[in-house]
Design an enzyme around this catalytic site. Structure first.
Site, mmCIF file in Angstrom:
data_model
loop_
_atom_site.group_PDB
_atom_site.id
_atom_site.type_symbol
_atom_site.label_atom_id
_atom_site.label_comp_id
_atom_site.label_asym_id
_atom_site.label_seq_id
_atom_site.Cartn_x
_atom_site.Cartn_y
_atom_site.Cartn_z
ATOM 1 N N ARG A 273 -10.681 -45.153 40.754
ATOM 2 C CA ARG A 273 -10.539 -45.405 42.337
ATOM 3 C C ARG A 273 -11.781 -45.898 42.929
ATOM 4 O O ARG A 273 -12.791 -45.028 42.800
ATOM 5 C CB ARG A 273 -9.681 -44.347 42.958
ATOM 6 N N ARG A 288 -13.895 -35.807 44.265
ATOM 7 C CA ARG A 288 -13.652 -36.829 44.545
ATOM 8 C C ARG A 288 -14.718 -37.910 43.439
ATOM 9 O O ARG A 288 -15.570 -38.140 44.025
ATOM 10 C CB ARG A 288 -13.779 -37.197 45.932
ATOM 11 N N GLU A 360 -6.047 -30.319 47.313
ATOM 12 C CA GLU A 360 -4.798 -30.961 46.743
ATOM 13 C C GLU A 360 -5.125 -30.902 45.322
ATOM 14 O O GLU A 360 -6.210 -31.685 44.895
ATOM 15 C CB GLU A 360 -4.479 -32.406 47.138
ATOM 16 N N SER A 363 0.345 -34.209 43.752
ATOM 17 C CA SER A 363 1.278 -34.791 44.787
ATOM 18 C C SER A 363 2.655 -35.389 44.054
ATOM 19 O O SER A 363 2.571 -36.248 43.278
ATOM 20 C CB SER A 363 0.442 -35.984 45.600
ATOM 21 N N ARG A 401 -9.676 -31.793 38.623
ATOM 22 C CA ARG A 401 -9.545 -30.737 39.842
ATOM 23 C C ARG A 401 -8.828 -29.424 39.174
ATOM 24 O O ARG A 401 -9.417 -28.370 39.705
ATOM 25 C CB ARG A 401 -8.706 -31.219 41.012
#
Length: 440
Positions: A273, A288, A360, A363, A401
């Site tokens: 990403r 991130r 988070e 999801s 994460r």
């Protein structure tokens, strides 16, 4: 993609639903849509009228020819009508392309059960879980973050940056082994306990595949684009941002038997990403990254089962966190905070001690028929009718994460990391990891 007939039947309802996300004009230029739709209707009426005229004239021509009478005048009229029909068809094709482009930029409509809200402050907590049933662990020593804990274990941000730039990380030694063990543990749980089929998918996909799951055209700047050396004619291709893309597109263009459903797929893959628009956010550590690993879950189900499937998928992700003894909470996202293609989303947020907050880690989303309509993925009902399937996806979990949460929640005063009992078989039975040379 939304059903164009929904806009044609009840535009006001669509606009009201879009307004729950953000002002509808952000997505839909209503006057432009209405003008395109009005012209389409007019042209279709004209085309049908011209077709009827041509059919009538053709019949007359046949009758005249049978009588061996002159048909030149009627043939000229048929030619003129044909020219008019071609012009109408060309304009209709252009209109349909513009309407299709408009639909491709429209997000999905929130389910009525989704709470109102414009951002994360409108999300609602469904439940939370802690290993001891009380709350996150209370430390009797100064808490270190995952960077301070991980660097002695082989977490190397400096080397990652030298090799590839910011937001890339090099793992070696104990932390690399722990990262691998987490991914394998997740895959085995989902395949052996939750019923998913393990898959290995391409990391590079074509444009139309990303259109199918909704990353394109809206999120092109969030993707990494690739090209093959020396091939200037190569089709547009991208690195995947999640294996949701490839797993969901596995049913692209298919008509499935109802008996095949549900289909449940899982895969471990890197995710790429560009993090466009995230400058200055989470610049320290693994939260991130431009490249990270994730174990993805995807389900393809009949429409009437999709909300139950969302609850089940959420529970599958929760089971991983519970096995790893990581505190978390489950949030239902408000309309304004949901992803582009979702009708309802559950976020799992894990406790990060050094930040004293939840972040988070998964999801899980029900996409309804949104992706299936873009992919033309259908199934044959018991009544023999072809209908669009519903698709769901969820992280089970984001490996990096999870590594962050495990390091911080299971840290010891000496800097070593206690390994939860459920994970130990994937690490050769070790109960604790420490920096090379440190006593364990």
């Amino acid at each position: 993609m939304l059903d164009i007939n929904l806009l044609r039947r009840d535009l006001d309802t669509v606009v009201a639903a879009l307004n729950r996300r953000t002002p509808a004009q952000t997505f839909l230029d209503v006057p432009r849509y209405q003008a395109l739709e009005a012209e389409r209707k007019t042209l279709q009426t004209q085309t049908e009228s011209l077709q009827a005229q041509r059919n009538s004239l053709s019949k007359q021509i046949g009758q005249l020819k049978a009588k061996k009478e002159n048909t030149d005048a009627l043939m000229a009229q048929v030619g003129e009508i044909g020219d008019g029909m071609r012009q109408c068809t060309e304009r209709l094709d252009a209109l349909q392309a513009e309407l299709h482009s408009l639909l491709m930029h429209l997000p999905n409509l929130p389910d009525p059960s989704v709470p109102d809200g414009t951002d994360e402050h409108g999300n609602a907590e469904l439940r939370r879980w802690n290993p001891d049933g009380q709350g996150p662990r209370a430390f009797d020593f100064p808490v270190r973050d995952h960077v301070a804990l991980g660097e002695p274990l082989g977490l190397d941000f400096e080397l990652g940056a030298r090799l590839s730039g910011s937001r890339f990380t090099f793992l070696r030694g104990p932390v690399a082994r722990l990262h691998r063990a987490l991914a394998q543990f997740m895959l085995d749980m989902h395949t052996q306990k939750h019923g998913y089929t393990e898959c290995y998918t391409p990391y590079i996909v074509n444009r139309e595949v990303l259109e199918g799951t909704g990353q394109l055209p809206k999120f092109r700047d969030d993707m990494f684009w690739v090209s093959r050396g020396g091939d200037e004619q190569q089709a547009e291709q991208y690195l995947i941002s999640t294996s949701e893309i490839t797993l969901t597109n596995a049913v692209r263009g298919q008509i499935l038997d109802a008996a095949e459903l549900p289909l449940m797929f899982t895969a471990h893959s890197p995710c790429f990403r560009s993090e466009a628009g995230s400058a200055g956010r989470d610049t320290r550590g693994l939260i991130r990254q431009h490249q990270f690993d994730k174990v993805e879950m995807v389900q393809i189900v009949a429409p009437e089962h999709s909300m139950a499937a969302l609850d089940a998928m959420t529970a599958h992700a929760e089971a991983v966190l519970q096995a790893l003894e990581l505190p978390y909470r489950v949030m239902v996202l408000c309309a304004g905070d949901m992803g582009f293609g979702a009708v309802r989303t559950h976020d799992l947020e894990v406790w990060v001690p050094a930040q004293n907050t939840y972040r988070e880690i998964s999801s899980c989303s029900n996409m309804g028929a949104f992706q299936a309509r873009r992919m033309q993925a259908r199934y044959k009902t018991a009544q023999g009718k072809n209908e669009f399937v519903h698709t769901l996806n969820g992280s089970g979990l984001a490996v990096g994460r999870t590594l962050v949460a495990l390091l911080e929640n299971h840290q010891q005063a000496d800097g070593s990391i206690a390994i939860p009992a459920a994970l130990r078989p994937w690490l050769g039975g070790v109960e604790r990891i420490a920096a090379p040379g440190d006593p364990v």
